[in-house]
Motif scaffolding. Structure first.
Motif, PDB file in Angstrom:
ATOM      1  N   GLN A  97       1.303   0.411  -6.126  1.00  0.00           N
ATOM      2  CA  GLN A  97       1.991  -0.532  -5.264  1.00  0.00           C
ATOM      3  C   GLN A  97       2.772   0.243  -4.203  1.00  0.00           C
ATOM      4  O   GLN A  97       3.275   1.332  -4.440  1.00  0.00           O
ATOM      5  N   ASN A  98       2.862  -0.351  -2.999  1.00  0.00           N
ATOM      6  CA  ASN A  98       3.489   0.316  -1.849  1.00  0.00           C
ATOM      7  C   ASN A  98       2.776   1.615  -1.502  1.00  0.00           C
ATOM      8  O   ASN A  98       3.370   2.500  -0.877  1.00  0.00           O
ATOM      9  N   PHE A  99       1.512   1.749  -1.935  1.00  0.00           N
ATOM     10  CA  PHE A  99       0.644   2.898  -1.706  1.00  0.00           C
ATOM     11  C   PHE A  99       1.113   4.156  -2.423  1.00  0.00           C
ATOM     12  O   PHE A  99       0.489   5.200  -2.312  1.00  0.00           O
ATOM     13  N   THR A 100       2.191   4.065  -3.180  1.00  0.00           N
ATOM     14  CA  THR A 100       2.711   5.228  -3.898  1.00  0.00           C
ATOM     15  C   THR A 100       2.888   4.976  -5.391  1.00  0.00           C
ATOM     16  O   THR A 100       2.931   5.930  -6.172  1.00  0.00           O
ATOM     17  N   GLY A 101       3.024   3.724  -5.795  1.00  0.00           N
ATOM     18  CA  GLY A 101       3.421   3.422  -7.162  1.00  0.00           C
ATOM     19  C   GLY A 101       4.921   3.516  -7.360  1.00  0.00           C
ATOM     20  O   GLY A 101       5.417   3.349  -8.473  1.00  0.00           O
ATOM     21  N   TRP A 102       5.638   3.773  -6.274  1.00  0.00           N
ATOM     22  CA  TRP A 102       7.103   3.840  -6.311  1.00  0.00           C
ATOM     23  C   TRP A 102       7.698   2.671  -5.529  1.00  0.00           C
ATOM     24  O   TRP A 102       7.020   2.021  -4.741  1.00  0.00           O
ATOM     25  N   SER A 103       9.003   2.459  -5.730  1.00  0.00           N
ATOM     26  CA  SER A 103       9.705   1.392  -5.019  1.00  0.00           C
ATOM     27  C   SER A 103       9.874   1.738  -3.543  1.00  0.00           C
ATOM     28  O   SER A 103       9.920   2.914  -3.156  1.00  0.00           O
ATOM     29  N   LYS A 131       2.133  11.447  -1.981  1.00  0.00           N
ATOM     30  CA  LYS A 131       1.936  10.549  -3.126  1.00  0.00           C
ATOM     31  C   LYS A 131       0.915   9.466  -2.797  1.00  0.00           C
ATOM     32  O   LYS A 131       0.110   9.069  -3.653  1.00  0.00           O
ATOM     33  N   SER A 132       0.903   8.989  -1.560  1.00  0.00           N
ATOM     34  CA  SER A 132      -0.046   7.942  -1.167  1.00  0.00           C
ATOM     35  C   SER A 132      -1.480   8.444  -1.184  1.00  0.00           C
ATOM     36  O   SER A 132      -2.427   7.645  -1.258  1.00  0.00           O
ATOM     37  N   ARG A 133      -1.682   9.754  -1.113  1.00  0.00           N
ATOM     38  CA  ARG A 133      -3.031  10.317  -1.097  1.00  0.00           C
ATOM     39  C   ARG A 133      -3.588  10.558  -2.497  1.00  0.00           C
ATOM     40  O   ARG A 133      -4.746  10.947  -2.650  1.00  0.00           O
ATOM     41  N   MET A 185       7.021   2.864   4.856  1.00  0.00           N
ATOM     42  CA  MET A 185       5.655   3.382   4.858  1.00  0.00           C
ATOM     43  C   MET A 185       4.710   2.369   4.211  1.00  0.00           C
ATOM     44  O   MET A 185       4.986   1.866   3.125  1.00  0.00           O
ATOM     45  N   GLY A 186       3.618   2.089   4.893  1.00  0.00           N
ATOM     46  CA  GLY A 186       2.659   1.118   4.387  1.00  0.00           C
ATOM     47  C   GLY A 186       2.914  -0.293   4.860  1.00  0.00           C
ATOM     48  O   GLY A 186       2.010  -1.124   4.849  1.00  0.00           O
ATOM     49  N   ARG A 187       4.138  -0.589   5.270  1.00  0.00           N
ATOM     50  CA  ARG A 187       4.449  -1.900   5.847  1.00  0.00           C
ATOM     51  C   ARG A 187       4.471  -1.827   7.356  1.00  0.00           C
ATOM     52  O   ARG A 187       3.960  -2.716   8.049  1.00  0.00           O
ATOM     53  N   ASP A 188       5.078  -0.767   7.911  1.00  0.00           N
ATOM     54  CA  ASP A 188       5.171  -0.571   9.354  1.00  0.00           C
ATOM     55  C   ASP A 188       4.372   0.677   9.714  1.00  0.00           C
ATOM     56  O   ASP A 188       4.713   1.778   9.267  1.00  0.00           O
ATOM     57  N   ALA A 200      -6.870  -1.390  -1.280  1.00  0.00           N
ATOM     58  CA  ALA A 200      -6.403  -0.956   0.037  1.00  0.00           C
ATOM     59  C   ALA A 200      -6.269   0.558   0.062  1.00  0.00           C
ATOM     60  O   ALA A 200      -5.809   1.182  -0.909  1.00  0.00           O
ATOM     61  N   HIS A 201      -6.683   1.148   1.177  1.00  0.00           N
ATOM     62  CA  HIS A 201      -6.534   2.584   1.411  1.00  0.00           C
ATOM     63  C   HIS A 201      -5.797   2.782   2.727  1.00  0.00           C
ATOM     64  O   HIS A 201      -6.146   2.167   3.745  1.00  0.00           O
ATOM     65  N   GLY A 202      -4.781   3.622   2.710  1.00  0.00           N
ATOM     66  CA  GLY A 202      -4.025   3.890   3.924  1.00  0.00           C
ATOM     67  C   GLY A 202      -3.880   5.366   4.202  1.00  0.00           C
ATOM     68  O   GLY A 202      -3.870   6.192   3.278  1.00  0.00           O
ATOM     69  N   GLU A 203      -3.792   5.713   5.480  1.00  0.00           N
ATOM     70  CA  GLU A 203      -3.532   7.086   5.910  1.00  0.00           C
ATOM     71  C   GLU A 203      -2.206   7.104   6.648  1.00  0.00           C
ATOM     72  O   GLU A 203      -2.035   6.405   7.653  1.00  0.00           O
TER      73      GLU A 203
END
Length: 492
Positions: free
Chosen positions: A43-49, A475-477, A425-428, A459-462
């Motif tokens: 979640q949030n592309f990191t698994g963190w808050s 972490k997102s990678r 990150m991931g929202r904006d 979802a995949h984000g860079e």
């Protein structure tokens, strides 16, 4: 004894009047319930808050301080009771209970029962005409095509409002006008003998036009924003977001922080358009411009555009193909000249039930990534209403989006404040970042009112390390974001 006798008579008369009133009032009940389990990874592309605001003073907890619990079971029950006096007058009371199993209301021992009122309004028609007035806590949305779920400015949520709907030309032209008080921090009395501007009020007007094969709704809204309203602790784009993120500019957080004026105006003007004359091809579009804080410090101003368009083909019996796109202005390289993103109040926008946006998910909690459509552009396609088997329907949606925000502007605020909730990150997204996503959703209608629903998302984000920091970006990678939710929905 005489006093007791008079009291008994008085109570009997009151009881009789209540019974008589009850006999003259029809009570209608509708509602819905769901129970479902949801698995969310990264979640949030990191698994963190994400970062979150702690109070209305603007203090916050940075991102990456908590880790996700991947599996939860959610339950929600909503009951709407209409007390109908006659065809012209009724009162609606809506209550709900919502929590995860094992927490709060659904704790095995000593539960903390929490019943919320989410609707409470009086609705009546003006005598001698078809104009309808709704006053109280109600579902409220500014105009937007249903193709995109709801309004990107304010939609799909409740507000304490007074709304008037009136036909001007039968089946052709109508008017909707209203007032809503979104926030009132101190209510009856301010905290000292010095009065402060602690409200957020909104006024809106829409003129729905319906012609053969064409619909359009020009509309406008004005909000008066008080300097001391609770912008940091109310509202939601998604998890841990607030009105501060959607209304204020990044420059508002730079010294000198906050508004200069006690009150500032925000305004929006837009139009929704729907063309059905080419049926089975249907076209949809929305154009909106919004601005706010224009008479405050220049760094506090915010203004921008949002445009969306969609098309669908409804000539097939087994599937409805859809395509869509949107574009929105984003931040330029400077925070000193204000924000170039359109302000909003509370967004509920998204096409194709997309996993990226807080939009039309049936299984709502933990149902999306909370990406901000404002400040981005994107395109997508959906195969909707796929139905080869009776009672079974599916939807498949692909979305690609890219940010329109300058990396320099976001990096500057992140350097100034650290990891903060305003830019997430991931929202904006910056103009060097992108997200691709897919969701596949299935509904099986077990009975007329009971359905089994499965929603899946990927979802995949860079994201740029130079903007968000090495820790979050790396972490997102490590893995993409996934969602699998399955449960039962009941409507009555």
């Amino acid at each position: 004894m005489k006093r007791l006798g008079l009291l008994a008579i008085a109570l009997a008369l009151v009881a009789g009047s209540v019974v008589a009133a009850s006999a003259a009032t029809e009570v209608k009940m509708t509602g819905d319930a769901f129970v479902y389990g949801t698995f969310n990874a990264n979640q949030n592309f990191t698994g963190w808050s994400t970062g979150s605001w702690n109070n209305n003073s603007g203090s916050y907890t940075p991102a990456g301080t908590q880790t996700e619990d991947r599996f939860q079971i959610w339950e929600r029950f909503r009951l709407r009771s209409d007390f109908v006096a006659n065809e012209a007058v009724k009162f609606r009371l809506g209550i709900k209970i919502q929590d995860t199993w094992g927490h709060g209301t659904f704790t095995a021992a000593n539960p903390e029962v929490a019943i919320q009122v989410y609707q409470a309004y009086l609705q009546f028609k003006l005598p001698g005409c078809a104009a309808e007035v709704t006053a109280g806590l109600q579902d409220l949305s500014l105009p937007e095509n249903a193709f995109f779920t709801d309004s990107v400015v304010f939609g799909g949520d409740r507000a304490a409002a007074l709304v008037i709907n009136a036909p001007l030309i039968d089946n052709t032209l109508a008017v909707t006008a209203g007032f809503a008080r979104m926030l009132d921090r101190n209510r009856t009395y301010d905290t000292t003998t010095t009065q402060v501007a602690d409200e957020l009020d909104a006024y809106f007007l829409a003129l729905p036009i319906t012609l053969d094969g064409f619909k359009a709704t020009p509309w406008g809204a004005v909000a008066v924003a008080g300097r001391d309203a609770n912008y940091f602790t109310a509202g939601s784009y998604g998890p841990n977001s607030s009105f501060a993120d959607s209304l204020l500019s990044a420059g508002t957080f730079m010294a000198p922080s906050g508004f200069r004026n006690a009150q500032n105006a925000y305004w929006w003007a837009g139009g929704t358009f729907e063309v059905t004359a080419l049926d089975p091809v249907k076209l949809y579009a929305d154009v909106i411009y919004g601005a706010g804080n224009k008479n405050d410090r220049k760094k506090n101003s915010r203004e921008g555009w949002f445009i969306d368009a969609g098309a669908e083909y409804t000539g097939f019996d087994v599937v409805t193909p859809q395509v869509f796109a949107w574009w929105s202005t984003g931040e330029d390289k400077s925070t000193r000249n204000g924000s170039e993103r359109m302000p909003s109040i509370l967004s509920n926008w998204g096409p194709g039930n997309s996993f990226l946006f807080d939009c039309s998910q049936d299984l709502v909690k933990q149902g999306n990534m909370g990406v901000n459509p404002i400040g981005s552009m994107g395109l997508g396609a959906s195969l909707n209403n796929i139905s080869f088997i009776e009672k079974l329907s599916n939807r498949l949606t692909f979305v690609y989006l890219r940010g329109n925000n300058s990396a320099k502007a976001i990096r500057y605020l992140n350097t100034y404040m650290g990891s903060n909730p305003y830019f997430t990150m991931g929202r904006d997204l910056t103009d060097n970042e992108y997200i691709v996503s897919a969701n596949f959703d299935t509904t099986y209608q077990i009975y007329e009112n009971l359905a089994a629903v499965m929603e899946t998302g990927w979802a995949h984000g860079e994201f740029q390390s130079s903007v968000w920091g090495h820790r979050l970006a790396e972490k997102s990678r490590e893995g993409d974001a996934w969602k699998v939710a399955f449960g039962l929905t009941y409507k009555f």
